[in-house]
Design a protein around this motif. Sequence first.
Motif, PDB file in Angstrom:
ATOM      1  N   LEU A  24       7.549  48.256  98.453  1.00  0.00           N
ATOM      2  CA  LEU A  24       8.311  49.423  98.913  1.00  0.00           C
ATOM      3  C   LEU A  24       9.791  49.217  98.582  1.00  0.00           C
ATOM      4  CD1 LEU A  24       8.253  52.093 100.583  1.00  0.00           C
ATOM      5  CD2 LEU A  24       8.659  50.693 102.628  1.00  0.00           C
ATOM      6  N   GLY A  25      10.267  47.986  98.807  1.00  0.00           N
ATOM      7  CA  GLY A  25      11.659  47.671  98.452  1.00  0.00           C
ATOM      8  C   GLY A  25      11.881  47.832  96.957  1.00  0.00           C
ATOM      9  N   VAL A  52      15.792  41.360  90.382  1.00  0.00           N
ATOM     10  CA  VAL A  52      15.288  40.022  90.717  1.00  0.00           C
ATOM     11  C   VAL A  52      14.585  40.219  92.058  1.00  0.00           C
ATOM     12  CG1 VAL A  52      15.874  37.588  90.913  1.00  0.00           C
ATOM     13  CG2 VAL A  52      17.324  39.085  89.553  1.00  0.00           C
ATOM     14  N   VAL A  53      13.423  40.839  91.959  1.00  0.00           N
ATOM     15  CA  VAL A  53      12.750  41.340  93.165  1.00  0.00           C
ATOM     16  C   VAL A  53      11.558  40.443  93.510  1.00  0.00           C
ATOM     17  CG1 VAL A  53      11.426  43.307  94.078  1.00  0.00           C
ATOM     18  CG2 VAL A  53      13.510  43.711  92.761  1.00  0.00           C
ATOM     19  N   GLY A  54      11.584  39.929  94.724  1.00  0.00           N
ATOM     20  CA  GLY A  54      10.455  39.150  95.214  1.00  0.00           C
ATOM     21  C   GLY A  54      10.339  37.768  94.611  1.00  0.00           C
ATOM     22  N   LEU A  55      11.436  37.198  94.158  1.00  0.00           N
ATOM     23  CA  LEU A  55      11.281  35.846  93.604  1.00  0.00           C
ATOM     24  C   LEU A  55      12.477  34.946  93.701  1.00  0.00           C
ATOM     25  CD1 LEU A  55      11.651  35.189  89.859  1.00  0.00           C
ATOM     26  CD2 LEU A  55      12.493  37.283  90.810  1.00  0.00           C
ATOM     27  N   HIS A  78      19.454  44.461  91.835  1.00  0.00           N
ATOM     28  CA  HIS A  78      18.482  44.793  92.883  1.00  0.00           C
ATOM     29  C   HIS A  78      17.725  43.515  93.258  1.00  0.00           C
ATOM     30  CE1 HIS A  78      14.554  47.359  93.622  1.00  0.00           C
ATOM     31  NE2 HIS A  78      14.994  46.801  94.731  1.00  0.00           N
ATOM     32  N   ILE A  79      17.789  43.156  94.543  1.00  0.00           N
ATOM     33  CA  ILE A  79      17.158  41.909  95.006  1.00  0.00           C
ATOM     34  C   ILE A  79      16.309  42.199  96.245  1.00  0.00           C
ATOM     35  CG2 ILE A  79      17.644  39.676  96.126  1.00  0.00           C
ATOM     36  CD1 ILE A  79      20.186  39.447  94.468  1.00  0.00           C
ATOM     37  N   THR A  80      15.135  41.557  96.327  1.00  0.00           N
ATOM     38  CA  THR A  80      14.474  41.452  97.625  1.00  0.00           C
ATOM     39  C   THR A  80      14.164  39.980  97.850  1.00  0.00           C
ATOM     40  OG1 THR A  80      12.140  41.613  96.938  1.00  0.00           O
ATOM     41  CG2 THR A  80      13.297  43.705  97.330  1.00  0.00           C
ATOM     42  N   MET A 139      13.660  41.492 103.020  1.00  0.00           N
ATOM     43  CA  MET A 139      14.853  42.346 103.037  1.00  0.00           C
ATOM     44  C   MET A 139      15.226  42.709 101.607  1.00  0.00           C
ATOM     45  SD  MET A 139      17.263  40.977 106.093  1.00  0.00           S
ATOM     46  CE  MET A 139      17.578  42.381 107.155  1.00  0.00           C
ATOM     47  N   ALA A 140      15.801  43.904 101.461  1.00  0.00           N
ATOM     48  CA  ALA A 140      16.160  44.406 100.134  1.00  0.00           C
ATOM     49  C   ALA A 140      17.641  44.738 100.092  1.00  0.00           C
ATOM     50  CB  ALA A 140      15.346  45.670  99.825  1.00  0.00           C
ATOM     51  N   GLY A 141      18.216  44.665  98.907  1.00  0.00           N
ATOM     52  CA  GLY A 141      19.610  45.051  98.726  1.00  0.00           C
ATOM     53  C   GLY A 141      19.855  45.475  97.282  1.00  0.00           C
ATOM     54  N   LEU A 142      20.925  46.227  97.129  1.00  0.00           N
ATOM     55  CA  LEU A 142      21.268  46.765  95.813  1.00  0.00           C
ATOM     56  C   LEU A 142      22.782  46.756  95.698  1.00  0.00           C
ATOM     57  CD1 LEU A 142      19.712  48.211  93.505  1.00  0.00           C
ATOM     58  CD2 LEU A 142      19.939  50.320  94.814  1.00  0.00           C
ATOM     59  N   ALA A 143      23.295  46.249  94.586  1.00  0.00           N
ATOM     60  CA  ALA A 143      24.753  46.237  94.409  1.00  0.00           C
ATOM     61  C   ALA A 143      25.111  46.907  93.091  1.00  0.00           C
ATOM     62  CB  ALA A 143      25.281  44.807  94.410  1.00  0.00           C
TER      63      ALA A 143
END
Length: 273
Positions: free
Chosen positions: A59-60, A158-161, A189-191, A266-270
């Motif tokens: 979802l993130g 760099v999502v989920g790792l 984009h990171i989770t 947790m998710a974030g976006l810069a």
Amino acid sequence: MAENAEEYVPDFDISKPSIARVYDATLGGKDNFAVDREGAAMIAKHVPKIKEASQDNRLGLTKGVDYVVRQGIDQFLDIGAGLPTMENTHQVAQRINPNAKVCYVDNDPIVLAHGRALLATNDSTTIVTADLRDPQTILDHPEVNKFIDFTRPVGLMVVGLMMHFHPDEEPGNWIKTLLDACPSGSYLHITDFADTGYPEQKAMEKSCIQALGNGWIRTPEQIEAHFQGLPLVPPGIEYPTRWFPGEPDREVPAVEDLEEHQRIIMAGLAYKP
Ligand code: SAM
């Protein structure tokens, strides 16, 4: 398809669980071996709703891609692609912009094998085998450069790792190298696994370390540090259920009202000004 993908020779040991295949097993996928299903079952002993927690990470991923493509970004470098599942990055991006390009990167050869068939399904999508821990090889990879024009803004994922499978401070350096190559107007984009003091988060860490040998949790401050000081898109670092990038005033459930599995990630976006 990456002509040079085979140049990188990753570890390939099917007697040990792999992150990609265990994650696939938690999501109910079929691209895994018995040893991976055992790993997933070991995690489920401590985190019974691991499937839902993995779906929460997705979802993130989809919320972030949706936001970034709506900001006009039409090229994504998705590091740690994972095995193909529902709603992969290119499907989310190309639904909004059919011309969006996605270059997937993963260090697991199984992901390359399956990704060739399922992720790299059109001329706008490709997959290469490379390692986040050696970011320059990603930037120098001919296929990456064929797909990603580093003179134009990039959606770097760099999502989920990132941190949770890497224990020390180095992830910041890897991200910095990649970000330096991306021009102004790019997004990161990171989770990651969250550490905000809930017991289910500690359970996630403990079970992942048991099953995979890694899987550390991080505080929101530690996650934010990996954005290298770039401004975060409001509301900042959040649980995916409460995370609506660009909509900080949106009404969201209270953290205490979330289910345990909704507090794992947790998710974030810069934005790079
Ligand atoms: N990004 C997808 C998502 O969030 O649904 C997949 C996440 S999966 C949990 C993590 C993926 O990162 C796996 O496919 C694994 O092989 C890959 N991975 C782990 N360490 C990596 C590294 N150092 N370089 C590249 N890929 C890596």
